[in-house]
Design a protein around this motif. Structure first.
Motif, PDB file in Angstrom:
ATOM      1  N   MET A  71       9.484   4.963   3.850  1.00 24.35           N
ATOM      2  CA  MET A  71       9.942   3.635   3.456  1.00 24.35           C
ATOM      3  C   MET A  71       8.777   2.666   3.289  1.00 24.35           C
ATOM      4  N   ALA A  72       7.845   2.746   4.211  1.00 25.97           N
ATOM      5  CA  ALA A  72       6.712   1.810   4.197  1.00 25.97           C
ATOM      6  C   ALA A  72       5.911   1.927   2.909  1.00 25.97           C
ATOM      7  N   VAL A  73       5.820   3.132   2.369  1.00 26.04           N
ATOM      8  CA  VAL A  73       5.086   3.348   1.122  1.00 26.04           C
ATOM      9  C   VAL A  73       5.979   3.107  -0.092  1.00 26.04           C
ATOM     10  N   ALA A  74       7.226   3.554  -0.005  1.00 22.62           N
ATOM     11  CA  ALA A  74       8.112   3.517  -1.168  1.00 22.62           C
ATOM     12  C   ALA A  74       8.426   2.100  -1.634  1.00 22.62           C
ATOM     13  N   LEU A  75       8.642   1.193  -0.705  1.00 24.90           N
ATOM     14  CA  LEU A  75       9.059  -0.151  -1.098  1.00 24.90           C
ATOM     15  C   LEU A  75       7.977  -0.892  -1.891  1.00 24.90           C
ATOM     16  N   PRO A  76       6.756  -0.991  -1.368  1.00 24.87           N
ATOM     17  CA  PRO A  76       5.739  -1.666  -2.185  1.00 24.87           C
ATOM     18  C   PRO A  76       5.410  -0.917  -3.467  1.00 24.87           C
ATOM     19  N   ARG A  77       5.526   0.412  -3.424  1.00 26.88           N
ATOM     20  CA  ARG A  77       5.224   1.175  -4.639  1.00 26.88           C
ATOM     21  C   ARG A  77       6.267   0.903  -5.712  1.00 26.88           C
ATOM     22  N   ALA A  78       7.540   0.838  -5.321  1.00 29.63           N
ATOM     23  CA  ALA A  78       8.599   0.532  -6.284  1.00 29.63           C
ATOM     24  C   ALA A  78       8.433  -0.882  -6.840  1.00 29.63           C
ATOM     25  N   ALA A  79       8.144  -1.839  -5.960  1.00 27.92           N
ATOM     26  CA  ALA A  79       7.954  -3.225  -6.413  1.00 27.92           C
ATOM     27  C   ALA A  79       6.760  -3.333  -7.349  1.00 27.92           C
ATOM     28  N   ASN A  80       5.692  -2.635  -7.024  1.00 31.95           N
ATOM     29  CA  ASN A  80       4.500  -2.665  -7.869  1.00 31.95           C
ATOM     30  C   ASN A  80       4.794  -2.094  -9.256  1.00 31.95           C
ATOM     31  N   ARG A  81       5.555  -1.022  -9.290  1.00 29.33           N
ATOM     32  CA  ARG A  81       5.900  -0.424 -10.579  1.00 29.33           C
ATOM     33  C   ARG A  81       6.803  -1.350 -11.392  1.00 29.33           C
ATOM     34  N   PHE A  82       7.737  -2.006 -10.719  1.00 33.17           N
ATOM     35  CA  PHE A  82       8.686  -2.865 -11.434  1.00 33.17           C
ATOM     36  C   PHE A  82       7.971  -4.040 -12.080  1.00 33.17           C
ATOM     37  N   TRP A  83       7.158  -4.750 -11.293  1.00 34.03           N
ATOM     38  CA  TRP A  83       6.561  -5.985 -11.798  1.00 34.03           C
ATOM     39  C   TRP A  83       5.152  -5.782 -12.357  1.00 34.03           C
ATOM     40  N   MET A  84       4.273  -5.275 -11.541  1.00 33.05           N
ATOM     41  CA  MET A  84       2.862  -5.284 -11.934  1.00 33.05           C
ATOM     42  C   MET A  84       2.528  -4.248 -12.998  1.00 33.05           C
ATOM     43  N   LEU A  85       3.164  -3.081 -12.930  1.00 32.59           N
ATOM     44  CA  LEU A  85       2.909  -2.043 -13.923  1.00 32.59           C
ATOM     45  C   LEU A  85       3.892  -2.110 -15.090  1.00 32.59           C
ATOM     46  N   ASN A  86       4.859  -3.041 -14.991  1.00 35.40           N
ATOM     47  CA  ASN A  86       5.829  -3.243 -16.069  1.00 35.40           C
ATOM     48  C   ASN A  86       6.584  -1.960 -16.404  1.00 35.40           C
ATOM     49  N   PRO A  88      10.004  -1.137 -15.119  1.00 30.38           N
ATOM     50  CA  PRO A  88      11.213  -1.388 -14.330  1.00 30.38           C
ATOM     51  C   PRO A  88      12.172  -0.210 -14.259  1.00 30.38           C
ATOM     52  N   GLU A  89      12.322   0.527 -15.350  1.00 33.40           N
ATOM     53  CA  GLU A  89      13.240   1.665 -15.325  1.00 33.40           C
ATOM     54  C   GLU A  89      12.719   2.762 -14.394  1.00 33.40           C
ATOM     55  N   ARG A  90      11.409   3.020 -14.485  1.00 35.84           N
ATOM     56  CA  ARG A  90      10.801   4.025 -13.618  1.00 35.84           C
ATOM     57  C   ARG A  90      10.889   3.591 -12.152  1.00 35.84           C
ATOM     58  N   ALA A  91      10.691   2.312 -11.897  1.00 36.82           N
ATOM     59  CA  ALA A  91      10.751   1.796 -10.530  1.00 36.82           C
ATOM     60  C   ALA A  91      12.154   1.936  -9.960  1.00 36.82           C
ATOM     61  N   THR A  92      13.158   1.638 -10.772  1.00 35.18           N
ATOM     62  CA  THR A  92      14.544   1.723 -10.311  1.00 35.18           C
ATOM     63  C   THR A  92      14.926   3.170 -10.007  1.00 35.18           C
ATOM     64  N   ALA A  93      14.521   4.084 -10.875  1.00 36.50           N
ATOM     65  CA  ALA A  93      14.808   5.497 -10.648  1.00 36.50           C
ATOM     66  C   ALA A  93      14.094   6.006  -9.388  1.00 36.50           C
ATOM     67  N   TYR A  94      12.862   5.585  -9.198  1.00 35.90           N
ATOM     68  CA  TYR A  94      12.091   5.975  -8.010  1.00 35.90           C
ATOM     69  C   TYR A  94      12.772   5.473  -6.737  1.00 35.90           C
ATOM     70  N   LEU A  95      13.225   4.216  -6.758  1.00 37.71           N
ATOM     71  CA  LEU A  95      13.876   3.646  -5.585  1.00 37.71           C
ATOM     72  C   LEU A  95      15.173   4.383  -5.277  1.00 37.71           C
ATOM     73  N   SER A  96      15.909   4.754  -6.314  1.00 35.86           N
ATOM     74  CA  SER A  96      17.153   5.513  -6.122  1.00 35.86           C
ATOM     75  C   SER A  96      16.873   6.876  -5.489  1.00 35.86           C
ATOM     76  N   SER A  97      15.786   7.519  -5.917  1.00 34.93           N
ATOM     77  CA  SER A  97      15.449   8.823  -5.346  1.00 34.93           C
ATOM     78  C   SER A  97      15.077   8.702  -3.873  1.00 34.93           C
ATOM     79  N   ILE A  98      14.425   7.621  -3.510  1.00 36.80           N
ATOM     80  CA  ILE A  98      14.078   7.409  -2.105  1.00 36.80           C
ATOM     81  C   ILE A  98      15.332   7.148  -1.278  1.00 36.80           C
TER      82      ILE A  98
END
Length: 401
Positions: A71-86, A88-98
């Motif tokens: 969890m500690a790694v997944a949350l910032p990684r998902a947020a980083n993918r959604f906003w900073m790496l632009n 959002p779809e990949r970030a949402t799918a990643y968060l769902s898998s976690i």
């Protein structure tokens, strides 16, 4: 956690990203644990340095880690993918898998809270409110989940027109332990509510409080966007453009949805000031930056188009663009935003905004909606004197009329 890492975490919570990065990097170089690396990644991400943050997180192997570390790694990684790496779809799918991987109720509540934030930014505030409500009702939800869910609920409630719920959500968000930059999401919800109530004095106090907390970029730039938002509501587009002229390029270097919003607001302010050339250039930037992660602010982009067309004397096109922005806001459930968009249509010369404003005013019960409907009826009747009298009621409250 070593002292440097503890101090870095405190700097992160306070919104001082530069200090947080420096202290966290020192802790990592001295052999700091996962917690140090996570603070460093978040400090980098919140400065808009998404690739650097991803590199820090990618070095962490969570294949056999505990659920807490996952969890500690997944949350910032998902947020980083959604906003900073632009992404959002990949970030949402990643968060769902976690979420499918974890079983602890607290972990799932935290993932749901971030999912609610994603849904809000992606332009679905009603869905965001639904997800967030589940988090806020869960006794096992940790403080960070409560902060995300309550701050999301604050802004979504304001934009959807549930204005009477905003302050309770804001208070709950502030009471939780939360990262510093969430205060601006909360602030935008409060400002939206205060503007809809035509309480500009309260809005100015809110802006002053937020500005006092923003000592470093990007917080300083976001606070300037909020200041400009209030100035534009008061009709001071020149002062707003001055602030946004610095804030928008600063935020453009980050991945925040504040960036596209700031370009849209700047284009509107410039157009209202009559600077057609700069308004057109700025609108182009806003259109290029806009995407899924800033879809919540699509109506603001539509209104920027409308005011740019008006600045170019295309009044028919301006009214059509304002109507489109208002309908877009309604389709996404953003009733309060729709009220302001329909009133912009009235200001641009639309004689047919009375009916939608009457309809919206029954749900968005506030002074702004009532005055906007009054102005729309005067415009529909073609009575210049009645329209001048109606708009003067806005002016008497310090609002653009």
């Amino acid at each position: 956690m070593p002292s440097d890492a503890t101090a870095a975490a405190e700097a992160l919570r306070a919104g001082d990203m530069t200090q947080a990065e420096q202290l966290a990097r020192e802790a990592v170089e001295c052999g700091g644990d996962l917690a140090c690396r996570l603070v460093l990644a978040q400090a980098l991400a919140w400065q808009g340095r998404g690739r650097d943050a991803e590199a820090v997180l990618a070095d962490v192997d969570v294949g056999t880690s505990s659920e807490a570390d996952v969890m500690a790694v997944a949350l910032p990684r998902a947020a980083n993918r959604f906003w900073m790496l632009n992404e959002p779809e990949r970030a949402t799918a990643y968060l769902s898998s976690i979420r499918n991987r974890v079983v602890e109720p607290a972990a799932r509540a935290t993932i749901d809270a971030l999912s609610a934030t994603f849904a809000m930014n992606a332009g679905n505030p009603l869905r965001a409110l639904e997800i967030a409500a589940g988090v806020l009702a869960a006794p096992e939800a940790p403080d960070v989940a409560v902060a995300w869910a309550a701050s999301t609920s604050t802004l979504c409630s304001a934009r959807t027109g549930s204005l009477d719920q905003v302050e309770a959500f804001a208070e709950r968000a502030v009471a939780a332990e939360h990262p510093g930059l969430l205060r601006y999401t909360i602030g935008l919800g409060q400002l939206t509510t205060q503007i809809m109530a035509c309480r500009l004095d309260d809005a100015e106090q809110t802006v002053a409080r937020l500005a006092g907390l923003a000592q470093q970029a990007p917080g300083r730039a976001i606070a300037d966007v909020l200041s400009a938002y209030v100035l534009m509501a008061a009709g001071d587009d020149d002062a707003a453009a001055h602030l946004l002229g610095t804030a928008a390029p600063t935020l453009d270097r980050t991945g925040y949805s504040w960036g596209p919003l700031s370009w849209s607001l700047l284009a509107t302010a410039l157009a209202r000031c009559g600077d057609l050339t700069e308004a057109a250039k700025t609108l182009s930037r806003a259109e290029r930056r806009h995407g899924t992660k800033s879809a919540l602010f699509a109506p603001e982009l539509g209104l920027a188009r409308a005011w740019r067309l008006a600045a170019g004397n295309d009044h028919h096109g301006a009214v059509a663009a304002a109507r489109q922005a208002a309908k877009m806001a309604e389709r996404s459930g953003q009733a309060a935003v729709a009220v302001r968009a329909w009133y912009d249509a009235v200001r641009l010369g639309d004689p047919r905004a009375a009916r939608p404003l009457d309809r919206l005013a029954t749900d968005v019960q506030c002074r702004y909606a009532a005055l906007a409907a009054e102005c729309a009826h005067a415009a529909a009747g073609g009575d210049a004197g009645a329209l001048a009298e109606a708009t003067s009621r806005f002016a008497a409250l310090g609002m653009a009329g």
